[in-house]
Motif scaffolding. Structure first.
Motif, PDB file in Angstrom:
ATOM      1  N   ALA A  41      44.473 100.396 -28.002  1.00 32.10           N
ATOM      2  CA  ALA A  41      43.548 101.014 -28.958  1.00 32.10           C
ATOM      3  C   ALA A  41      44.041 100.913 -30.392  1.00 32.10           C
ATOM      4  CB  ALA A  41      43.315 102.480 -28.584  1.00 32.10           C
ATOM      5  N   ALA A  42      45.341 100.673 -30.578  1.00 33.07           N
ATOM      6  CA  ALA A  42      45.864 100.547 -31.946  1.00 33.07           C
ATOM      7  C   ALA A  42      45.402  99.269 -32.620  1.00 33.07           C
ATOM      8  CB  ALA A  42      47.393 100.600 -31.920  1.00 33.07           C
ATOM      9  N   SER A  54      43.918 100.081 -16.811  1.00 30.64           N
ATOM     10  CA  SER A  54      44.139 101.509 -16.606  1.00 30.64           C
ATOM     11  C   SER A  54      43.913 102.258 -17.913  1.00 30.64           C
ATOM     12  CB  SER A  54      45.568 101.749 -16.121  1.00 30.64           C
ATOM     13  OG  SER A  54      46.490 101.471 -17.169  1.00 30.64           O
ATOM     14  N   PRO A  55      43.629 103.558 -17.847  1.00 31.51           N
ATOM     15  CA  PRO A  55      43.475 104.328 -19.090  1.00 31.51           C
ATOM     16  C   PRO A  55      44.697 104.220 -20.001  1.00 31.51           C
ATOM     17  CG  PRO A  55      42.647 105.593 -17.228  1.00 31.51           C
ATOM     18  CD  PRO A  55      43.309 104.368 -16.651  1.00 31.51           C
ATOM     19  N   ALA A  56      45.905 104.178 -19.409  1.00 29.53           N
ATOM     20  CA  ALA A  56      47.110 104.070 -20.239  1.00 29.53           C
ATOM     21  C   ALA A  56      47.169 102.727 -20.957  1.00 29.53           C
ATOM     22  CB  ALA A  56      48.356 104.267 -19.372  1.00 29.53           C
ATOM     23  N   ASP A  57      46.779 101.657 -20.249  1.00 29.64           N
ATOM     24  CA  ASP A  57      46.794 100.339 -20.885  1.00 29.64           C
ATOM     25  C   ASP A  57      45.730 100.238 -21.963  1.00 29.64           C
ATOM     26  OD1 ASP A  57      48.915  99.508 -19.377  1.00 29.64           O
ATOM     27  OD2 ASP A  57      47.767  98.210 -18.039  1.00 29.64           O
ATOM     28  N   ARG A  58      44.551 100.811 -21.713  1.00 27.07           N
ATOM     29  CA  ARG A  58      43.501 100.784 -22.745  1.00 27.07           C
ATOM     30  C   ARG A  58      43.933 101.584 -23.969  1.00 27.07           C
ATOM     31  NH1 ARG A  58      40.009 101.577 -18.312  1.00 27.07           N
ATOM     32  NH2 ARG A  58      39.627 103.748 -18.937  1.00 27.07           N
ATOM     33  N   ALA A  59      44.614 102.686 -23.738  1.00 25.62           N
ATOM     34  CA  ALA A  59      45.101 103.487 -24.865  1.00 25.62           C
ATOM     35  C   ALA A  59      46.141 102.719 -25.672  1.00 25.62           C
ATOM     36  CB  ALA A  59      45.682 104.797 -24.354  1.00 25.62           C
ATOM     37  N   ALA A  60      46.983 101.939 -24.975  1.00 27.30           N
ATOM     38  CA  ALA A  60      48.000 101.155 -25.680  1.00 27.30           C
ATOM     39  C   ALA A  60      47.369 100.099 -26.574  1.00 27.30           C
ATOM     40  CB  ALA A  60      48.938 100.502 -24.676  1.00 27.30           C
ATOM     41  N   ARG A 117      41.472  92.807 -29.415  1.00 27.82           N
ATOM     42  CA  ARG A 117      42.016  93.220 -28.118  1.00 27.82           C
ATOM     43  C   ARG A 117      41.824  92.165 -27.043  1.00 27.82           C
ATOM     44  NH1 ARG A 117      39.113  99.059 -28.813  1.00 27.82           N
ATOM     45  NH2 ARG A 117      40.290  99.669 -30.688  1.00 27.82           N
TER      46      ARG A 117
END
Length: 418
Positions: free
Chosen positions: A336-337, A328-334, A343
């Protein structure tokens, strides 16, 4: 003061310096029945009685000697006499035709660690002496790659030994002095015939007779040891890099080269005087990062780096590699750090009947083991109290390590988590 009284006082001082008092967690003592371990049990039990601690004696039956059942019986009797609890654990299954001492040592550490953790212990006490250290120095000089004994060190068993430290309070004492203590107390012990079997390197070293007392470690963590620990912990495995490969990498770092290298399942990337170390996602193609089926409420270790506890049924933990775009976009954003190359080695979950992956920290509790393991390997803990609130990382995204190249090649190490 007699020699045995002086020995007892020295050992008590070491126990005072390392262990907690009036704590409900038991102290696990490895008890083989030999003179060193029987003396250790007696001394630890004396200390524990005066300091509000329980003692659990653990005996490993390797299944290698027909007398082992009698040895276990005698160990149980020693434990009862000392007021300690006792448990036997067994090394079952096929035994290797070659490399038996190393395999038995690894099995012993794993069995002791499992039993100690199950009992709630944080420290496993071992009866190694100054003679063991001297014999080990001789064995290493002959080319056998064994580690040097330390008074306080993390359990070498992984992941069984997570959160456990080993304490060797007899490491500065002579073997014969411990036997004098047992004689003074009217106690007996077992002489293992394997100690006289000259097929084994340690037996050959022991046959040379008492050796000069070895010098203790200076307590300084070398650059090579730091870099080896970093790679081993980041990779989640148990085998440190070979000395020649590690030396080659340190030379390249010292020369300021930009390069990539993979050791111990970890990727080291040197660029512009900085080095990043993280798990190598490509290990999936070489048998690493294997999928792991989860059971609700049961904590399991995945890839030697994460402890995962599922909150719902039908979950399998797998690496994110090849699945990142499906998150999900939220998981990919998480994620991204993390550096892009790191990853793919992060854990994600697959539900039965649903191919879409989800970041592992959502339907399960995920605890990173890397940071606390590295801290222990680099002597950031010095006593049992440090283990009560060990340094832990938050749920993913977790740590990668960024090192100054000159520090990695030398004797300093800095760490960065994001």
């Amino acid at each position: 003061m007699s020699d045995t009284d002086a020995l007892t006082a020295r050992v008590r001082a070491r126990l005072d310096a390392r262990l907690c008092r009036d704590d409900p967690a038991p102290l696990a003592v490895a008890l083989s029945g030999g003179g060193d371990s029987v003396a250790l049990l007696a001394l630890v039990a004396d200390w524990a009685r005066g300091n509000g601690r329980r003692v659990l004696a653990l005996t490993v039956d390797h299944g290698l000697n027909p007398a082992s059942r009698d040895w276990s019986r005698r160990c149980a009797a020693h434990a009862r006499a000392a007021g300690a609890d006792w448990r036997e654990v067994r090394w079952n299954g096929e035994k290797p035709a070659t490399g038996l001492p190393a395999a038995a040592r690894a099995a012993r550490h794993a069995l002791l660690a499992d039993a100690a953790r199950e009992a709630g212990a944080r420290v496993v006490l071992l009866g190694h002496t100054a003679d063991d250290m001297a014999e080990g120095d001789l064995i290493r000089a002959e080319g056998t790659p064994i580690g040097r004994l330390r008074e306080w060190a993390p359990s070498p068993a992984w992941p069984e030994g997570r959160g456990l430290m080993l304490l060797r309070p007899l490491l500065a004492e002579r073997r014969e002095a411990l036997r004098d203590l047992l004689r003074a107390r009217g106690m007996d012990w077992i002489e293992d015939p394997a100690n006289a079997d000259l097929r084994f390197a340690r037996s050959r070293a022991r046959a040379l007779g008492p050796m000069p007392r070895p010098e203790a470690d200076a307590g300084v963590v070398s650059g090579a040891r730091r870099l080896a620990a970093l790679l081993t912990c980041a990779g989640g495995g148990t085998r440190p890099p070979r000395g020649d490969r590690l030396a080659a990498i340190r030379r390249r770092l010292a020369a300021g080269e930009d390069f990539d290298a993979v050791l111990c399942g970890a990727r080291l990337s040197a660029r512009g005087g900085r080095v990043r170390v993280h798990r190598e996602a490509g290990e999936q193609m070489r048998g690493g990062l294997a999928p792991l089926r989860l059971e609700v409420g049961r904590a399991v270790v995945w890839d030697g780096r994460y402890e995962v506890t599922a909150h719902e049924a039908g979950l399998t933990v797998v690496p994110a590699r090849g699945r990142l775009s499906a998150l999900s976009p939220a998981d990919r954003a998480a994620l991204a750090a993390l550096p892009a190359a790191a990853r793919g080695a992060e854990p994600v979950l697959i539900r039965d009947g649903d191919p879409r992956p989800v970041l592992a920290g959502r339907p399960a509790t995920v605890r990173s083991l890397v940071e606390a393991r590295l801290a222990a390997a680099l002597d950031a803990t010095s006593q049992e109290a440090d283990l009560i609130r060990p340094r832990m990382a938050p749920a993913p995204p977790t740590a990668y390590f960024e090192i100054d190249a000159a520090a990695a090649a030398g004797d300093r190490l800095t760490e960065r988590t994001e």
